[in-house]
Design a protein around this motif. Sequence first.
Motif, short mmCIF file in Angstrom:
data_model
loop_
_atom_site.label_atom_id
_atom_site.label_comp_id
_atom_site.label_asym_id
_atom_site.label_seq_id
_atom_site.Cartn_x
_atom_site.Cartn_y
_atom_site.Cartn_z
N VAL A 39 0.85 -1.20 0.00
CA VAL A 39 0.00 0.00 0.00
C VAL A 39 0.88 1.24 0.00
N ALA A 40 1.92 1.23 0.83
CA ALA A 40 2.84 2.37 0.88
C ALA A 40 3.52 2.57 -0.47
N LEU A 41 3.97 1.48 -1.08
CA LEU A 41 4.62 1.59 -2.39
C LEU A 41 3.65 2.14 -3.44
N LEU A 42 2.40 1.73 -3.39
CA LEU A 42 1.39 2.25 -4.31
C LEU A 42 1.23 3.76 -4.13
N LYS A 43 1.17 4.21 -2.89
CA LYS A 43 1.02 5.64 -2.62
C LYS A 43 2.24 6.42 -3.11
N HIS A 47 4.70 1.48 -8.54
CA HIS A 47 3.67 0.54 -8.94
C HIS A 47 4.20 -0.86 -9.23
N LYS A 48 5.33 -0.95 -9.89
CA LYS A 48 5.88 -2.27 -10.22
C LYS A 48 6.27 -3.02 -8.95
N GLN A 49 6.88 -2.32 -7.99
CA GLN A 49 7.25 -2.95 -6.72
C GLN A 49 6.00 -3.36 -5.93
N ALA A 50 4.99 -2.50 -5.93
CA ALA A 50 3.74 -2.82 -5.23
C ALA A 50 3.09 -4.04 -5.86
N GLU A 51 3.09 -4.09 -7.19
CA GLU A 51 2.52 -5.24 -7.89
C GLU A 51 3.24 -6.53 -7.50
N ALA A 52 4.56 -6.51 -7.51
CA ALA A 52 5.34 -7.71 -7.18
C ALA A 52 5.06 -8.18 -5.75
N LEU A 53 4.98 -7.24 -4.82
CA LEU A 53 4.72 -7.60 -3.44
C LEU A 53 3.30 -8.15 -3.27
#
Length: 189
Positions: A39-43, A47-53
Amino acid sequence: ILLASDQGRENDVRHAVAYATPKIPDADHQRVFDYNHAVALLKLKRHKQAEALCKKVSDEYFEILGLTPQDVMGKNPDTLWMVIKRPSEVHEHIKHLADTLEVYAKAREAQGLYASFQRIHAMKFYHMVGGYESVVRVGQDLADVFVGIKDFAGAKEVMEQHVLPVVTQAGLIGRMVQVRSQYAVILAL
């Protein structure tokens, strides 16, 4: 982590993750932590890191429930109840999976990638645990995605088959005007 990401402080998020990670006691807590990190990465527009997580976390929840994303395709929530494993805290696992799939969809869509299945699956899992507000919210977002790609029939179907019935059956009076307004726009389109 979430406060720092709300304020755009990426370095503080990284430091908090590095500080907390070795202290996480078990896999259940790690998944919840990873979700919040995503969620923090999305904010932070990572986006790519949030997607992978989110992919990692959702895969773990699918495994706990004895499912794959393909197993969910074309199945209603009542059918899914009959085929899932029932570990302790099954409702929590299902809700966390739905939350993760919603963030996963947002991260993919922010990259211009297709994510409708993640949203559809999130709606099914929210429905399974009685998260009707969440079913409606995700359904409205999905309808908006369909409108964005000019699939008005798909948007209409989502509203008619998934959103409007939940609003009515769950008695979500506070959502009625908003949902009906969105539906009217879709019909006009």
